[in-house]
Design a protein around this motif. Structure first.
Motif: not given
Length: 253
Positions: A159-182
């Motif tokens: 496994f590798t550690m990727s770089a941090r996403r930009k501000a406002g990504g799914p790690s900060e805004d949980l509304s951007m996380t895809p739901g089960p229907g996706r």
């Protein structure tokens, strides 16, 4: 006076039917209309008369054949025949048969599972090495076993550690996380045993044709004798002979 012979009248019942001369059987002689129930012998015919002029008709060559004296009635005579020939001259191409001393059977390789004693040779003296060319154990460089870069070694998951996403990504805004229907789910019947599937068929119509069907009284099963037992049946026989004494029974009134 002679004795009077009384002739009894012939019974008319004995004069029925023709005699043996009335039957026409096929002949047993020849092959025309021969009786096929009897064996027939071979039939021969007469050839035409041969000519008596033997001089002009006969064309045989006569005893003019020359038969070799070595030919017998069993074939050619197999006795050996010899002749005296001249001595052959010795040339360079003439094959010279080698003598017994020319062979070396001890040098032949072992064939057909033949046993051969061990053979030893004297080797030259080993030279003293001033510099040992064999490297030490710490001189070997083995490849690194970490990671998945060794093609002939089994490697675990890396496994590798990727770089941090930009501000406002799914790690900060949980509304951007895809739901089960996706996610696209795979049909279970693709990789598992498929269960039987049923469907509703249309209603079947009752046949209402105008064909007249026979009733139970139309069939006659008692007349079937193909595979069922049949009762004995009797018929009226022929008239008996008039020579049979009739049965007389006294009837008491």
């Amino acid at each position: 006076m002679g004795e009077v012979v009384r002739r009894r009248p012939i019974i008319a019942g004995r004069e029925r039917g023709p005699g043996p001369g009335r039957y026409a059987l096929p002949p047993t002689i020849g092959y025309i209309n021969h009786d096929y129930t009897k064996p027939s012998s071979p039939a021969y015919s007469f050839h035409s008369r041969m000519s008596s002029n033997m001089v002009s008709v006969d064309s045989s060559p006569g005893p003019q054949y020359h038969v070799d004296a070595k030919m017998t009635r069993f074939g050619r005579d197999g006795t050996p025949s010899y002749s005296m020939l001249g001595r052959k001259k010795k040339t360079a191409d003439t094959f010279q048969t080698p003598g017994p001393g020319a062979y070396s059977p001890e040098k032949a390789p072992p064939l057909n599972l033949h046993h051969k004693p061990p053979s030893y040779t004297m080797a030259f003296r080993t030279r003293y090495r001033s510099v040992d060319p064999v490297p030490a154990p710490n001189r070997y460089t083995l490849p690194n076993l970490f990671g998945s870069h060794i093609p002939h070694k089994a490697a675990s998951a890396s496994f590798t550690m990727s770089a941090r996403r930009k501000a406002g990504g799914p790690s900060e805004d949980l509304s951007m996380t895809p739901g089960p229907g996706r996610y696209n789910s795979t049909e279970p019947s693709v990789y598992l045993n498929r269960q039987p599937s049923f469907s509703l068929q249309s209603r079947c119509n009752i046949p209402t044709d105008a064909t007249r069907k026979p009733g139970p009284g139309t069939h006659s099963p008692e007349k079937v004798t193909a595979h069922l037992p049949r009762a004995p049946s009797f018929s009226m026989g022929v008239r008996h002979s008039e020579f049979v004494t009739p049965l007389i029974v006294d009837v008491l009134d």
